[in-house]
Motif scaffolding. Sequence first.
Motif, short mmCIF file in Angstrom:
data_model
loop_
_atom_site.label_atom_id
_atom_site.label_comp_id
_atom_site.label_asym_id
_atom_site.label_seq_id
_atom_site.Cartn_x
_atom_site.Cartn_y
_atom_site.Cartn_z
N UNK A 81 1.12 -1.17 -0.21
CA UNK A 81 -0.41 -0.08 -0.25
C UNK A 81 0.70 1.10 0.45
N UNK A 82 1.63 1.71 -1.45
CA UNK A 82 2.73 2.13 -1.33
C UNK A 82 1.81 4.22 -0.80
N UNK A 83 1.12 3.78 -1.16
CA UNK A 83 0.02 5.79 -0.79
C UNK A 83 -0.78 5.66 0.91
N UNK A 84 0.02 4.63 1.13
CA UNK A 84 0.13 4.99 3.15
C UNK A 84 1.15 4.91 3.45
N UNK A 85 2.48 4.44 2.85
CA UNK A 85 3.41 4.22 4.07
C UNK A 85 3.88 5.89 4.41
N UNK A 86 5.01 5.55 5.03
CA UNK A 86 6.13 7.55 5.61
C UNK A 86 7.26 7.46 4.54
N UNK A 87 7.42 8.37 3.37
CA UNK A 87 8.37 7.75 3.13
C UNK A 87 9.43 8.82 3.38
N UNK A 88 10.81 8.35 3.97
CA UNK A 88 11.85 8.97 4.95
C UNK A 88 12.46 10.04 3.73
N UNK A 89 13.25 9.45 2.96
CA UNK A 89 13.90 10.13 1.84
C UNK A 89 13.83 11.18 0.52
N UNK A 90 14.17 12.22 0.69
CA UNK A 90 13.64 13.03 -0.43
C UNK A 90 14.38 13.75 -1.16
N UNK A 140 10.79 14.07 -6.01
CA UNK A 140 11.27 12.60 -5.52
C UNK A 140 10.81 11.87 -4.17
N UNK A 141 10.33 11.10 -3.86
CA UNK A 141 9.69 10.12 -2.26
C UNK A 141 10.45 9.19 -2.48
N UNK A 142 10.70 8.77 -1.93
CA UNK A 142 10.57 6.54 -2.60
C UNK A 142 11.31 6.21 -1.06
N UNK A 143 10.74 4.64 -0.72
CA UNK A 143 11.94 4.29 0.08
C UNK A 143 11.75 2.08 -0.24
N UNK A 144 12.90 2.03 0.66
CA UNK A 144 13.29 0.75 0.09
C UNK A 144 13.12 -0.18 1.41
N UNK A 145 12.97 -1.29 1.35
CA UNK A 145 12.49 -2.23 2.61
C UNK A 145 11.47 -2.70 2.80
N UNK A 146 11.00 -2.71 1.63
CA UNK A 146 9.31 -3.39 1.49
C UNK A 146 8.59 -4.34 2.01
N UNK A 147 9.80 -5.44 1.18
CA UNK A 147 9.32 -6.83 1.44
C UNK A 147 9.36 -7.35 3.17
#
Length: 206
Positions: free
Chosen positions: A27-36, A44-51
């Motif tokens: 649910x990428x629309x609900x996660x907190x994006x730390x990197x910007x 661009x905002x992004x996040x690794x370590x999803x799985x």
Amino acid sequence: MKIIKITLLFLAISMLTNCASSYKNIEPQSISYISKKESGGIILEYKYDLLDKKYAKKEVKRGVKLVAVKITNNSDKDIVFGRDVKLAYVNEDAIYIMDRDKVYKSLKQSPASYLWYLLLSPMSFYTNETNSYGMQETTSSFPVGLIIGPGLTAGNMIAAGNANKKFKTELLDYTINGTVIKKGETIIGLIGIKTHSFDALMLKIE
């Protein structure tokens, strides 16, 4: 016979610790994006370590990272992700965004791998009694393996198949390569990149 029983016991323990994993929706629309990172009015905002579980292990094994990206177009024109703006590392090295199907094939569980549970089929429980001569003898046996082996095989294959289906659906729902991002619009997606690292990312404007 004793050696066979011990071997089957260890095999059973090994298999029971290697069950199919469920899939937890990202649910990428609900996660907190730390990197910007911002480039030319495009954020661009992004996040690794999803799985997690087996999918996370496949990331390490295959050298594939699934990344959630959130792109906000604050420029004065519409852009196309993958054409007008491309993902790159902060050292400006280009990133090859994997095809969605390749990402899925690289990270999915293999239902067929659980056919090994059928090796438990020969297992039986034996009942021993002491005879009149004081010796142990087998009086009855129950082929428990014929229940456990096929049951674990079917259960794990179904669980892996269902988890893979959820994973594939989410990859499909959040495909963004080639997507038009209108000015003032934000899009969110999931992309797969071929890497073993968690290097910082940026957008490169063409």
